[in-house]
Motif scaffolding. Structure first.
Motif, PDB file in Angstrom:
ATOM      1  N   LEU A   1      -1.650   0.207 -12.167  1.00 25.78           N
ATOM      2  CA  LEU A   1      -1.552   1.362 -11.267  1.00 25.78           C
ATOM      3  C   LEU A   1      -1.797   0.929  -9.830  1.00 25.78           C
ATOM      4  CD1 LEU A   1      -3.671   3.930 -13.324  1.00 25.78           C
ATOM      5  CD2 LEU A   1      -1.188   3.687 -13.332  1.00 25.78           C
ATOM      6  N   GLY A   2      -2.794   0.070  -9.649  1.00 26.11           N
ATOM      7  CA  GLY A   2      -3.139  -0.398  -8.312  1.00 26.11           C
ATOM      8  C   GLY A   2      -2.005  -1.155  -7.645  1.00 26.11           C
ATOM      9  N   LEU A   3      -1.268  -1.943  -8.428  1.00 21.67           N
ATOM     10  CA  LEU A   3      -0.150  -2.692  -7.860  1.00 21.67           C
ATOM     11  C   LEU A   3       0.954  -1.751  -7.374  1.00 21.67           C
ATOM     12  CD1 LEU A   3       0.089  -5.678 -10.373  1.00 21.67           C
ATOM     13  CD2 LEU A   3      -0.694  -5.760  -7.987  1.00 21.67           C
ATOM     14  N   ALA A   4       1.227  -0.710  -8.162  1.00 26.27           N
ATOM     15  CA  ALA A   4       2.217   0.289  -7.729  1.00 26.27           C
ATOM     16  C   ALA A   4       1.752   0.975  -6.449  1.00 26.27           C
ATOM     17  CB  ALA A   4       2.455   1.309  -8.839  1.00 26.27           C
ATOM     18  N   GLY A   5       0.453   1.277  -6.378  1.00 27.99           N
ATOM     19  CA  GLY A   5      -0.092   1.883  -5.169  1.00 27.99           C
ATOM     20  C   GLY A   5      -0.083   0.927  -3.990  1.00 27.99           C
ATOM     21  N   ALA A   6      -0.359  -0.353  -4.255  1.00 28.64           N
ATOM     22  CA  ALA A   6      -0.362  -1.350  -3.182  1.00 28.64           C
ATOM     23  C   ALA A   6       1.026  -1.509  -2.581  1.00 28.64           C
ATOM     24  CB  ALA A   6      -0.863  -2.684  -3.729  1.00 28.64           C
ATOM     25  N   GLN A   7       2.055  -1.347  -3.399  1.00 29.34           N
ATOM     26  CA  GLN A   7       3.415  -1.388  -2.865  1.00 29.34           C
ATOM     27  C   GLN A   7       3.633  -0.266  -1.853  1.00 29.34           C
ATOM     28  OE1 GLN A   7       5.812  -1.341  -6.530  1.00 29.34           O
ATOM     29  NE2 GLN A   7       6.473  -3.407  -6.003  1.00 29.34           N
ATOM     30  N   LEU A   8       3.120   0.912  -2.145  1.00 26.27           N
ATOM     31  CA  LEU A   8       3.258   2.029  -1.214  1.00 26.27           C
ATOM     32  C   LEU A   8       2.568   1.723   0.114  1.00 26.27           C
ATOM     33  CD1 LEU A   8       2.644   5.138  -3.523  1.00 26.27           C
ATOM     34  CD2 LEU A   8       4.831   4.187  -2.758  1.00 26.27           C
ATOM     35  N   VAL A   9       1.364   1.155   0.047  1.00 29.43           N
ATOM     36  CA  VAL A   9       0.640   0.836   1.273  1.00 29.43           C
ATOM     37  C   VAL A   9       1.408  -0.201   2.089  1.00 29.43           C
ATOM     38  CG1 VAL A   9      -1.492  -0.093   2.232  1.00 29.43           C
ATOM     39  CG2 VAL A   9      -1.587   1.393   0.233  1.00 29.43           C
ATOM     40  N   GLU A  10       1.920  -1.223   1.406  1.00 34.30           N
ATOM     41  CA  GLU A  10       2.664  -2.271   2.108  1.00 34.30           C
ATOM     42  C   GLU A  10       3.927  -1.709   2.757  1.00 34.30           C
ATOM     43  OE1 GLU A  10       2.847  -5.710   3.799  1.00 34.30           O
ATOM     44  OE2 GLU A  10       1.367  -5.535   2.182  1.00 34.30           O
ATOM     45  N   LEU A  11       4.621  -0.833   2.053  1.00 34.14           N
ATOM     46  CA  LEU A  11       5.811  -0.204   2.623  1.00 34.14           C
ATOM     47  C   LEU A  11       5.454   0.684   3.821  1.00 34.14           C
ATOM     48  CD1 LEU A  11       7.764   0.717  -0.633  1.00 34.14           C
ATOM     49  CD2 LEU A  11       8.478  -0.943   1.107  1.00 34.14           C
ATOM     50  N   ALA A  12       4.302   1.337   3.749  1.00 33.08           N
ATOM     51  CA  ALA A  12       3.860   2.159   4.880  1.00 33.08           C
ATOM     52  C   ALA A  12       3.538   1.284   6.086  1.00 33.08           C
ATOM     53  CB  ALA A  12       2.642   2.990   4.472  1.00 33.08           C
ATOM     54  N   LEU A  13       2.862   0.159   5.867  1.00 33.47           N
ATOM     55  CA  LEU A  13       2.547  -0.747   6.957  1.00 33.47           C
ATOM     56  C   LEU A  13       3.811  -1.346   7.574  1.00 33.47           C
ATOM     57  CD1 LEU A  13      -0.552  -2.590   5.441  1.00 33.47           C
ATOM     58  CD2 LEU A  13      -0.555  -0.999   7.370  1.00 33.47           C
ATOM     59  N   ALA A  14       4.866  -1.455   6.764  1.00 35.07           N
ATOM     60  CA  ALA A  14       6.145  -1.973   7.246  1.00 35.07           C
ATOM     61  C   ALA A  14       6.989  -0.893   7.914  1.00 35.07           C
ATOM     62  CB  ALA A  14       6.925  -2.598   6.094  1.00 35.07           C
ATOM     63  N   GLY A  15       6.473   0.349   7.972  1.00 38.11           N
ATOM     64  CA  GLY A  15       7.191   1.429   8.632  1.00 38.11           C
ATOM     65  C   GLY A  15       8.325   2.017   7.816  1.00 38.11           C
TER      66      GLY A  15
END
Length: 254
Positions: free
Chosen positions: A32-46
């Motif tokens: 679950l955390g990895l799926a969530g971490a993808q969202l954070v990374e995509l947010a940081l990438a704009g």
């Protein structure tokens, strides 16, 4: 997105990797955390942004990271903002294994073949670039020790580490209790990381099932004759709990 910088999913996985056993701590919640971490990374990438408790795509241009771009495309196809808990709680077949394979390809871990009970084949992963793992851990330790607000990446990593239960892995025992508490408190320093971390915890607590779509008028119910079966059921007693819909489980490489 350049590949000179490690992504948050990669760092979360390296944090979870046990150097002694070669296995990952908290494997089910880590998925679950990895799926969530993808969202954070995509947010940081704009590429995405929070919209209340939902995630909206604001730029569909690929990042250059195949795994992140796959997630971005899935979000784009939704056509409208999606609730973070529904995204994180949805199936992501092999996501953990995808990242382990990627880390192996980058030379940060190497696979060690073995057997369980002398019969079942297993694969364990040992970190080869231990300096990288130490640097990731040092960032968390520094944020916990100094109390200085960390950068958004470290704050999001700390929030996800807490959400998936890595606190006891990183700071075990009674002596680590205060560090675990401070790790939890770091969740407030990054809004996107906090949103995603709370969504991860909500999924673990069973809050990820999407509403059931109403059946269209005239649609067939299938071969199972539900009405007859229900007619024979006694009415629920006052106070009797009803079971909710089955929760969508995170599926990942074990």
């Amino acid at each position: 997105m350049g590949r000179s910088r490690r992504t948050i999913p990669e760092e979360l996985l390296l944090l979870a990797l046990d150097p002694t056993t070669g296995t990952t701590a908290q494997p089910q919640s880590l998925d679950l955390g990895l799926a969530g971490a993808q969202l954070v990374e995509l947010a940081l990438a704009g590429r995405i942004a929070p919209d209340g408790d939902r995630i909206a795509v604001v730029m569909a241009r690929p990042t250059g990271d195949p795994t992140l771009d796959s997630a971005l495309e899935l979000l784009r196809r939704r056509g409208s903002p999606v609730r973070a808990v529904h995204w994180i709680g949805g199936p992501r077949l092999g996501l953990r294994q995808t990242y382990l394979t990627h880390l192996e390809r980058c030379g940060m871990v190497h696979a060690v073949a073995g057997q369980m009970c002398g019969v079942l084949p297993t694969t364990r992963y040992q970190a080869t670039e231990t300096a990288i793992s130490r640097e990731i851990r040092a960032r968390l330790d520094n944020a916990i020790r100094t109390g200085v607000p960390p950068d958004p990446r470290t704050a999001a990593l700390a929030a996800l580490a807490h959400a998936v239960g890595l606190g006891k892995h990183l700071y075990p025992g009674n002596e680590g209790r205060s560090s675990r508490s401070r790790l939890r408190d770091l969740i407030r320093h990054d809004p996107m990381g906090g949103l995603v971390a709370h969504a991860v915890m909500d999924v673990q607590n069973g809050a990820a099932a999407p509403p059931r779509r109403p059946q269209a008028a005239g649609a067939t119910a299938g071969p199972v004759r539900q009405p007859a079966a229900r007619a024979a059921e006694p009415a629920s007693a006052p106070g009797q709990a009803r079971h909710g819909h089955g929760r969508m489980a995170r599926v990942g490489a074990r």
